[in-house]
Design a protein around this motif. Structure first.
Motif, PDB file in Angstrom:
ATOM      1  N   GLY A 354     -58.604  -1.478  20.955  1.00 16.74           N
ATOM      2  CA  GLY A 354     -59.358  -2.127  20.153  1.00 16.74           C
ATOM      3  C   GLY A 354     -60.505  -2.741  20.841  1.00 16.74           C
ATOM      4  N   ALA A 355     -60.419  -3.163  21.974  1.00 16.94           N
ATOM      5  CA  ALA A 355     -61.837  -3.700  22.578  1.00 16.94           C
ATOM      6  C   ALA A 355     -62.924  -2.382  22.595  1.00 16.94           C
ATOM      7  N   THR A 356     -62.217  -1.523  23.243  1.00 17.42           N
ATOM      8  CA  THR A 356     -63.134  -0.093  23.319  1.00 17.42           C
ATOM      9  C   THR A 356     -63.930   0.181  21.842  1.00 17.42           C
ATOM     10  N   ARG A 374     -60.273   8.334  20.797  1.00 22.05           N
ATOM     11  CA  ARG A 374     -58.943   9.042  20.787  1.00 22.05           C
ATOM     12  C   ARG A 374     -58.444   9.323  22.201  1.00 22.05           C
ATOM     13  N   ARG A 375     -59.730   9.816  23.049  1.00 26.48           N
ATOM     14  CA  ARG A 375     -59.277   9.856  24.357  1.00 26.48           C
ATOM     15  C   ARG A 375     -58.767   8.413  25.125  1.00 26.48           C
ATOM     16  N   ILE A 376     -59.760   7.760  24.766  1.00 33.41           N
ATOM     17  CA  ILE A 376     -59.241   6.307  25.381  1.00 33.41           C
ATOM     18  C   ILE A 376     -57.913   5.727  24.921  1.00 33.41           C
ATOM     19  N   ALA A 377     -57.608   6.224  23.778  1.00 32.90           N
ATOM     20  CA  ALA A 377     -56.357   5.876  23.091  1.00 32.90           C
ATOM     21  C   ALA A 377     -55.219   6.380  24.178  1.00 32.90           C
ATOM     22  N   GLY A 378     -55.313   7.360  24.228  1.00 38.60           N
ATOM     23  CA  GLY A 378     -54.422   8.149  25.404  1.00 38.60           C
ATOM     24  C   GLY A 378     -54.514   7.468  26.770  1.00 38.60           C
ATOM     25  N   GLY A 379     -55.453   7.263  27.239  1.00 38.96           N
ATOM     26  CA  GLY A 379     -55.256   6.354  28.419  1.00 38.96           C
ATOM     27  C   GLY A 379     -54.702   5.078  28.333  1.00 38.96           C
ATOM     28  N   ALA A 380     -55.196   4.290  27.166  1.00 42.45           N
ATOM     29  CA  ALA A 380     -54.768   2.929  26.860  1.00 42.45           C
ATOM     30  C   ALA A 380     -53.085   3.190  26.680  1.00 42.45           C
ATOM     31  N   ALA A 381     -52.480   4.015  26.285  1.00 39.82           N
ATOM     32  CA  ALA A 381     -51.002   4.062  26.120  1.00 39.82           C
ATOM     33  C   ALA A 381     -50.572   4.315  27.412  1.00 39.82           C
ATOM     34  N   PHE A 426     -52.207  12.222  23.942  1.00 42.96           N
ATOM     35  CA  PHE A 426     -52.894  13.170  24.511  1.00 42.96           C
ATOM     36  C   PHE A 426     -52.786  14.643  23.730  1.00 42.96           C
ATOM     37  N   ARG A 427     -51.481  14.976  23.572  1.00 44.58           N
ATOM     38  CA  ARG A 427     -50.932  16.175  23.124  1.00 44.58           C
ATOM     39  C   ARG A 427     -51.482  16.397  21.699  1.00 44.58           C
ATOM     40  N   ILE A 428     -51.117  15.369  20.922  1.00 45.30           N
ATOM     41  CA  ILE A 428     -51.316  15.574  19.319  1.00 45.30           C
ATOM     42  C   ILE A 428     -52.698  15.452  19.284  1.00 45.30           C
ATOM     43  N   PRO A 435     -61.339  18.244  22.497  1.00 44.62           N
ATOM     44  CA  PRO A 435     -62.201  17.981  22.818  1.00 44.62           C
ATOM     45  C   PRO A 435     -63.437  18.886  23.342  1.00 44.62           C
ATOM     46  N   GLU A 436     -64.479  18.697  23.155  1.00 43.65           N
ATOM     47  CA  GLU A 436     -65.590  19.679  23.430  1.00 43.65           C
ATOM     48  C   GLU A 436     -66.133  19.465  24.977  1.00 43.65           C
ATOM     49  N   PRO A 437     -66.108  20.664  25.731  1.00 41.45           N
ATOM     50  CA  PRO A 437     -66.618  20.137  26.976  1.00 41.45           C
ATOM     51  C   PRO A 437     -68.107  19.830  26.822  1.00 41.45           C
ATOM     52  N   VAL A 438     -68.257  19.015  27.887  1.00 43.86           N
ATOM     53  CA  VAL A 438     -69.796  18.530  28.084  1.00 43.86           C
ATOM     54  C   VAL A 438     -70.553  18.855  29.148  1.00 43.86           C
TER      55      VAL A 438
END
Length: 618
Positions: A354-356, A374-381, A426-428, A435-438
C-alpha cells in the motif's frame, strides 16, 4: 571565448561498478540452502530425545576474565548479540553503497522503500493489537514489526523470480530501515532502563568513527577498535548492540575507482615486474588495495564469513522450538499466536504494498525501471518472514514460558506462510504477465549513418560502448578497446555512444558536445583521442585547443557548439535518453552483438565475450 549555454534534458545517473549476477545468485542459493539446513537441524534437535542437550548448549555460559573484571554471556547471546553484528554490518555496507554510488542515489527511488519500510513497521503492530487489544499479550506488539533480512534474501534466492536483482536491492533497503526501526523500538519500548553514561559514550564514538576516514593511515585498526568499543557502549547502555554494525557501516567511505590511484597501482606493478622484491611487492599490493574503497573490500572479505558461518549458527540457536501436541494445541487457541501470524503475513503485505502504491501514485517517489507494483507485492509477502528480532522480542516482552512457546510457534508459522505466499505471488504474476528485462539488449540498432563507427559496417562482430570522456575507464583511457580492435581486425565494428554522467563527471556533457561539433567536420575520432588524452583538463577554454589539435576549423567548431540547430546537443541527448530508457547507470556499459556485457571490461574479458558470441551464432 565564453562558455556556451548548456541545455540538459535527461535524468542524471551516477556511476557504479558492474556486478557478476551469476556469482551473486550462486552465493545466495548456497547460503540460503545452508540457512534452511541449519533451521531444520535446530527444529529436529529441539524435538528429539536429545532436546536437553540442545537447551544446555544454548544456556552454556562463556566468560572472559581480565584482572578483577569478569564478563560472561550465554552461547545464544554470543551468537545473537555479538556475531549477528557482522551481519548487520554487511547489510549496512551494501545499502550505504547503493545510496552513495549505486541504484538509490536517485532520492525519488530511495524514498519508496524507506516509506514502505515505515508502513511495514506500523501496520503489522496495528493488526496485532486488533487481536490483543489489552492485557499482557498487548505488550508483545514488537514481535511482528521486523523482517528477517537473512531469510528474506535466502527466500528470494530459493524462489528465483524472473529478474530478481532490482527486487533484491529494494528489499535490502527496506529490510535495513525495518531493522533499524525495530531495534529503535527495542531501545525505546523494551529496554528496562537506558544508561545515560554509556549512551553519551556511544555518541562520542560515532563521531570518532565518522572522522576515521581523515586519518592518513591505520584506518582499518581504528575502525576495528572504535567499532568494538561502540558495541560495548551500546550493550552497557541497554540498547541492542547489533546496532553497532549498521552504525559503523554508515561511517565507512565508499567511492568508485578513480583514474590516478589505478594508474599509480599500474606503475607499482610495472616496477615490481622489472625488479621483483618485497618492497615493490608491498607497494603494489598497497596501491591495488587503496584503489578500491574500504566498503567494497570489506564486503568481499567479511561477506562470505557472514553468509556461510554466522547466519547458519544463528539459525541453529534460534530455530529450535518444541512442537508437541500440547504446545501446538495451545498455540492454535491463542490470540497471541494468531495476532503474530496476522501481523506478519497480512500487516507486512498490506503495509509495504500500500505504501509503495501511494508513493508511486502521488509522484512522491518512483520505482526503478522494471520494478513494478506486482513485483513489490511478491517481496512484501516475503517480508512477513520474521525471525531474528521477532524471536528476540519474544524473550524480553513475554515473561511466561508457555506464552513464549505460543509466540515462537506464531513466528515460525508466519514465516512459513509468508514464504508460501511470496512464492505464489511471484509465480502467478510471472506467469500471467512476465516482467520485461531492462537493459539486457541494445535498445536502438546500430545505424552507420547516425552512430560513430570504427571498422567495416558489415563486420560480423559488434561492440557498442556507452561512455563519457571524463570516465577514467572508458575506451582509450585504459587501451582495452584498442587491444580488442587489434585482435579482431576487420571482423569487428566498434560503436561509441554518449552517456555523460554529470553527477560523477561534471564536464562530461560539454566534452560530448565538443566531440559532436568536431564530428560535423568528420573529426570525431580525432577529437575523442584528444579528450581522452586530457581527461583532467576539460574546461571550455581547453576544448578549442583540442579542436585545433584534432584538425577542426575553429570558427566552424565554435559556431556548431553554440547553435542548437546544428544538432550537436540533440545527438548527445538522444544517446543519453537511450541509456536512461535501458536504465544504464555505469560507464562504461558495453553491448556485445546487441547483448549487454556483464562483468569486467578488460581486453581479455571483452575478447572472450565476443568470441563466445561468435561461437553461439555458428
Amino acid at each position: 571565448m565564453t562558455e556556451p549555454q548548456t541545455q540538459r534534458g535527461f535524468p542524471l545517473l551516477p556511476s557504479r561498478r558492474n556486478r557478476g549476477s551469476k556469482a551473486t545468485r550462486t552465493t545466495d542459493n548456497t547460503a540460503a540452502a545452508l540457512l534452511l539446513l541449519f533451521t531444520v537441524i535446530a527444529i529436529l534437535w529441539a524435538n528429539s530425545p536429545w532436546a536437553h542437550a540442545y537447551s544446555t548448549l544454548l544456556d552454556t555460559r562463556v566468560g572472559i576474565s581480565v584482572g578483577s573484571t569478569f564478563v560472561e554471556m550465554s552461547v545464544k547471546h554470543i551468537v545473537n548479540d555479538a556475531l549477528m553484528t557482522f551481519f548487520f554490518f554487511i547489510v549496512g555496507l551494501e545499502v550505504t553503497r547503493e545510496f552513495t554510488i549505486g541504484e538509490l542515489t536517485d532520492r525519488s527511488r530511495a524514498a519508496v522503500p524507506v516509506v514502505a519500510a515505515a508502513a511495514g513497521l506500523v501496520l503489522p503492530a496495528m493488526v496485532f493489537l486488533l487481536f490483543n487489544t489489552s492485557g499482557e499479550n498487548a505488550a508483545a506488539w514488537g514481535v511482528v514489526i521486523s523482517t528477517d533480512t537473512a531469510f528474506l534474501v535466502g527466500a528470494l534466492a530459493i524462489i528465483k523470480p524472473m529478474y530478481p536483482a532490482r527486487v533484491r536491492v529494494f528489499l535490502l533497503t527496506l529490510a535495513v530501515v525495518d531493522d533499524v526501526g525495530a531495534l529503535g523500538a527495542i531501545a525505546l519500548f523494551y529496554s528496562e532502563s537506558i544508561a545515560v553514561g554509556p549512551l553519551v559514550v556511544s555518541v562520542v564514538l560515532l563521531i570518532a568513527l565518522a572522522l576515521v576516514r581523515f586519518l592518513p593511515k591505520a584506518r582499518g585498526p581504528a575502525y576495528t577498535v572504535l567499532g568494538v568499543a561502540l558495541w560495548i557502549a551500546l550493550f552497557l547502555s541497554g540498547i541492542h548492540p547489533t546496532l553497532a554494525g549498521v552504525a559503523v557501516a554508515l561511517t565507512i567511505p565508499v567511492f568508485t575507482p578513480e583514474r590516478r590511484p589505478v594508474e599509480r597501482a599500474v606503475e607499482q606493478i610495472r616496477a615490481f615486474r622489472q625488479s621483483p622484491n618485497s618492497e615493490y611487492a608491498r607497494a603494489a599490493s598497497r596501491s591495488l588495495r587503496d584503489s578500491i574503497s574500504i566498503n567494497e573490500r570489506l564486503q568481499t572479505a567479511v561477506g562470505p564469513v557472514v553468509s556461510f558461518g554466522i547466519l547458519p549458527l544463528f539459525a541453529l540457536v534460534n530455530a529450535g522450538v518444541r512442537l508437541d501436541s500440547e504446545s501446538l494445541g495451545a498455540a492454535l487457541g491463542s490470540s497471541l499466536t494468531w495476532g503474530i501470524v496476522a501481523g506478519l503475513v497480512i500487516g507486512k503485505f498490506v503495509g509495504i504494498t500500500g505504501a509503495t502504491w501511494f508513493m508511486e501514485r502521488t509522484g512522491l517517489g518512483a520505482l526503478a525501471p522494471g520494478l513494478t507494483l506486482r513485483r513489490i507485492a511478491g517481496g512484501a509477502a516475503l517480508s512477513g518472514i520474521g525471525f531474528t528480532i521477532s524471536l528476540f522480542i519474544v524473550d524480553i516482552a513475554i515473561p511466561d514460558p508457555g506464552r513464549q512457546d505460543q509466540a515462537r510457534i506464531g513466528v515460525l508459522a508466519a514465516s512459513v506462510l509468508a514464504f508460501v505466499f511470496g512464492w505464489a505471488v511471484f509465480r502467478i504474476t510471472d506467469a500471467l504477465r512476465p516482467p520485461e528485462p531492462v537493459g539486457l539488449k541494445l535498445l536502438r540498432p546500430v545505424d552507420p549513418e547516425r552512430d560513430h563507427v570504427r571498422g567495416r559496417h558489415d563486420a560480423p562482430l559488434t561492440l557498442v560502448e556507452y561512455g563519457d570522456f571524463e570516465c577514467p575507464f572508458c575506451s582509450r583511457a585504459t587501451g582495452a578497446i584498442d587491444e580488442v580492435r587489434t585482435h579482431f581486425g576487420d571482423e569487428l565494428r566498434y560503436v561509441w555512444r554518449h552517456f555523460p554522467l554529470e553527477r560523477a563527471h561534471p564536464r562530461a556533457f560539454d566534452a560530448a558536445r565538443a566531440s559532436e561539433a568536431a564530428a560535423l567536420q568528420g573529426r570525431f575520432w580525432e577529437m575523442a583521442h584528444e579528450l581522452f588524452a586530457h581527461q583532467d583538463d576539460l574546461e571550455w577554454s581547453d576544448m578549442y585547443r583540442y579542436a585545433v589539435a584534432a584538425g577542426c576549423d575553429i570558427e566552424q567548431f565554435d559556431q556548431d557548439v553554440r547553435v542548437h540547430s546544428s544538432g550537436v546537443l540533440h545527438r548527445v541527448q538522444d544517446d543519453a535518453e537511450d541509456a536512461e530508457e535501458m536504465d544504464l547507470n555505469a560507464t562504461p556499459t558495453l553491448f556485445v552483438n546487441g547483448k549487454r556485457h556483464k562483468g569486467p571490461w578488460d581486453s581479455a574479458s571483452l575478447i572472450r565475450a565476443l568470441e563466445e558470441s561468435r561461437a553461439a551464432r555458428l
